[in-house]
Scaffold this motif. Structure first.
Motif, PDB file in Angstrom:
ATOM      1  N   ASP A 133     -15.455  10.559   0.151  1.00 35.69           N
ATOM      2  CA  ASP A 133     -14.950  11.827  -0.368  1.00 35.69           C
ATOM      3  C   ASP A 133     -16.080  12.863  -0.402  1.00 35.69           C
TER       4      ASP A 133
ATOM      5  N   THR B 165     -13.236   6.147  -0.731  1.00 35.61           N
ATOM      6  CA  THR B 165     -11.903   6.092  -1.322  1.00 35.61           C
ATOM      7  C   THR B 165     -11.559   4.651  -1.674  1.00 35.61           C
ATOM      8  N   GLN B 166     -10.574   4.474  -2.520  1.00 31.28           N
ATOM      9  CA  GLN B 166     -10.226   3.149  -3.023  1.00 31.28           C
ATOM     10  C   GLN B 166      -9.645   2.276  -1.915  1.00 31.28           C
TER      11      GLN B 166
ATOM     12  N   PRO C 134       0.807  -1.230   0.000  1.00 27.72           N
ATOM     13  CA  PRO C 134       0.000   0.000   0.000  1.00 27.72           C
ATOM     14  C   PRO C 134       0.834   1.271   0.000  1.00 27.72           C
ATOM     15  N   LYS C 135       0.336   2.260  -0.717  1.00 26.36           N
ATOM     16  CA  LYS C 135       0.963   3.581  -0.719  1.00 26.36           C
ATOM     17  C   LYS C 135       0.210   4.550   0.197  1.00 26.36           C
ATOM     18  N   ARG C 136      -1.034   4.218   0.546  1.00 29.97           N
ATOM     19  CA  ARG C 136      -1.770   5.018   1.541  1.00 29.97           C
ATOM     20  C   ARG C 136      -1.594   4.344   2.890  1.00 29.97           C
ATOM     21  N   ASP C 137      -1.238   5.096   3.904  1.00 27.07           N
ATOM     22  CA  ASP C 137      -0.862   4.448   5.165  1.00 27.07           C
ATOM     23  C   ASP C 137      -2.044   3.846   5.914  1.00 27.07           C
ATOM     24  N   ASN C 138      -3.265   4.316   5.684  1.00 23.38           N
ATOM     25  CA  ASN C 138      -4.422   3.861   6.441  1.00 23.38           C
ATOM     26  C   ASN C 138      -5.306   2.979   5.570  1.00 23.38           C
TER      27      ASN C 138
ATOM     28  N   TYR D 154       3.470   1.657   6.628  1.00 23.67           N
ATOM     29  CA  TYR D 154       4.451   2.730   6.489  1.00 23.67           C
ATOM     30  C   TYR D 154       5.629   2.257   5.651  1.00 23.67           C
TER      31      TYR D 154
ATOM     32  N   GLN E  22     -11.209   2.973   4.505  1.00 22.74           N
ATOM     33  CA  GLN E  22     -11.743   3.812   3.431  1.00 22.74           C
ATOM     34  C   GLN E  22     -12.685   4.870   4.013  1.00 22.74           C
TER      35      GLN E  22
ATOM     36  N   TRP F 173      -7.250  -0.662  -0.265  1.00 23.26           N
ATOM     37  CA  TRP F 173      -5.875  -1.084  -0.504  1.00 23.26           C
ATOM     38  C   TRP F 173      -5.840  -2.106  -1.632  1.00 23.26           C
TER      39      TRP F 173
ATOM     40  N   ARG G 125      -2.399  -0.056   9.429  1.00 25.58           N
ATOM     41  CA  ARG G 125      -1.593   1.012   8.832  1.00 25.58           C
ATOM     42  C   ARG G 125      -0.342   0.415   8.198  1.00 25.58           C
TER      43      ARG G 125
END
Length: 431
Positions: free
Chosen positions: A402, A408-409, A392-396, A425, A399, A411, A423
């Motif tokens: 918006d 939101t998409q 994952p590039k988003r830490d959380n 990192y 979802q 993982w 999470r």
């Protein structure tokens, strides 16, 4: 270094005139959850074979006396891609005991002693349990990775298993051996499969290997891939060593690279689940910065054994690898890697506490571990860039809606609305 090997044989026990305790009924710990299972947690293309081996690591330090050397026996559980006719062999069962030495039996999905694939090269993965534990405590991960084209080897770390240790009356008994041998046992497996001439070894790619360690297994794995231990007298005394012994044994415990002069370049990746040592600063910080092997740390943010802020998170931050990652289960404690508790463990808090997570289901944890471990290993061991995209590039993982009311998409690989409380990192320059 010399290694001896023989296949483990099951001897028939003939009992005459005595009462025989019934063997535990094998349990299936897992349900079917196809609609909510992360994509990479589904089984792979290969049927799985399972084989038990015994090996001997010759002339290792006697950790009772620290004055002599002796042969060190190890029992290994090997999961491997099997031939197409594997289903004709019996399903594997895994027998072990709880910390209070209550026996249990678990049903797996692999096939006992099935013929190995005849062709192909499959990277070697070493599975290393905690203190105390056993070689099949992460059998779900061994079977899963084998189905996706890996040879996976779980180790019974002698002196450190649930069977070896009387946890009530002498819970510390195996700890000195654990400190000395954990990383060396991991390296032994890589060396053994590099030398063996069996059908399984023939399909094992030992030039592309990874180590997965849980708790004290993670403590060893960090050393195996390049760090040094940094024990001091005060720290050893806190662990229970008498003053004189603590002073004399510092050079024994402060080894590097699994006892080698330099790290073995065949190690391509490491996964450390709840690794111990960060809070006690037993890993030398300077040597941690020299690690280059891609590393994935996994922790609960309420880990009350290895610690989080000053434990696992600190180890992640100290690691020098460019490609380093940390996955955190919110509100989880230490038991993030074992299989779910067998029924017998529910009889006592002492046994149940070896498995249970108060805020998470162990089956859910296992499936997330399967997904993320495969993504990480395929990315860095098999060099499959398409699998790197699953990190994952988003830490959380949660979802949120918006401005238009759309979620939101999720993982990569996770079904919508399934993942929350996780999470992820990345190191500043990670892939």
């Amino acid at each position: 270094m010399k290694i001896k090997s023989k296949t483990l044989c099951l001897a028939a026990l003939l009992t005459i005139g005595t009462q025989v305790t019934a063997a535990p009924v094998p349990e299936n710990l897992y349900t079917q959850q196809p609609s909510i299972t992360p994509e990479l947690a589904h089984p792979g293309q290969y049927p799985v074979g399972v084989k038990t081996l015994q090996v001997v690591h010759e002339k290792q330090l006697n950790t009772q006396t620290f004055t002599s050397f002796e042969d060190r026996p190890l029992t290994l559980e090997v999961w491997y891609p099997a031939a197409a006719n594997a289903a004709t062999e019996e399903l594997a069962t895994y027998e072990n005991v709880t910390r209070l030495h209550k026996p249990f039996s678990l049903i797996g999905t692999g096939h006992r002693n099935a013929q190995a694939q005849k062709t192909g090269q499959f990277p070697l993965i070493v599975l290393s349990h905690g203190y105390t534990g056993y070689r099949t405590i992460m059998y779900y991960l061994g079977e899963h990775l084998a189905s996706h084209g890996y040879v996976v080897v779980g180790i019974d770390h002698t002196d450190s298993t649930t069977e070896d240790v009387d946890f009530v009356n002498s819970g510390f008994s195996g700890f000195p051996s654990t400190l000395v041998n954990r990383a060396r046992d991991q390296q032994l497996v890589l060396d053994y499969f590099s030398q063996d001439d069996s059908a399984i070894a023939d399909i094992t790619d030992t030039d592309h290997a990874a180590v997965i360690g849980y708790s004290m297994g993670g403590f060893g794995a960090i050393n195996t891939i390049g760090a040094c231990y940094g024990f001091n007298q005060a720290g050893l005394q806190r662990l229970g060593f008498p003053e004189d012994a603590a002073k004399q044994l510092i050079p024994v415990f402060n080894s590097c690279h699994a006892g080698r002069d330099e790290v073995d370049s065949r190690w391509q990746a490491m996964i450390a689940y709840a690794p111990w040592g960060g809070e006690s600063s037993v890993h030398d910080a300077k040597s941690m910065k020299t690690i280059t092997v891609p590393s994935l740390y996994v922790s609960g943010d309420q880990d009350d054994v290895s610690g989080y802020e000053n434990g696992v998170k600190k180890l992640f931050e100290q690691t020098g690898s460019k490609d380093k990652y940390l996955m955190v289960y919110e509100n989880a404690r230490h038991n993030i890697a074992p299989h779910p508790a067998p029924k017998i463990a529910y009889e006592t808090d002492a046994d149940l506490g070896h498995y249970i997570e108060p805020s998470w289901g162990n089956e859910q944890l296992n499936r997330i571990n399967m997904h993320m471990s495969l993504a990480f290993l395929d990315c860095f061991v098999k060099k499959d860039d398409s699998k790197c995209a699953y990190l994952p590039k988003r830490d959380n993982a949660t979802q949120v809606k918006d401005s238009e009311g759309k979620l939101t998409q999720a993982w990569p690989g996770f079904p919508d609305r399934w993942a929350t409380g996780i999470r992820f990192y990345r190191g500043a320059n990670a892939k």
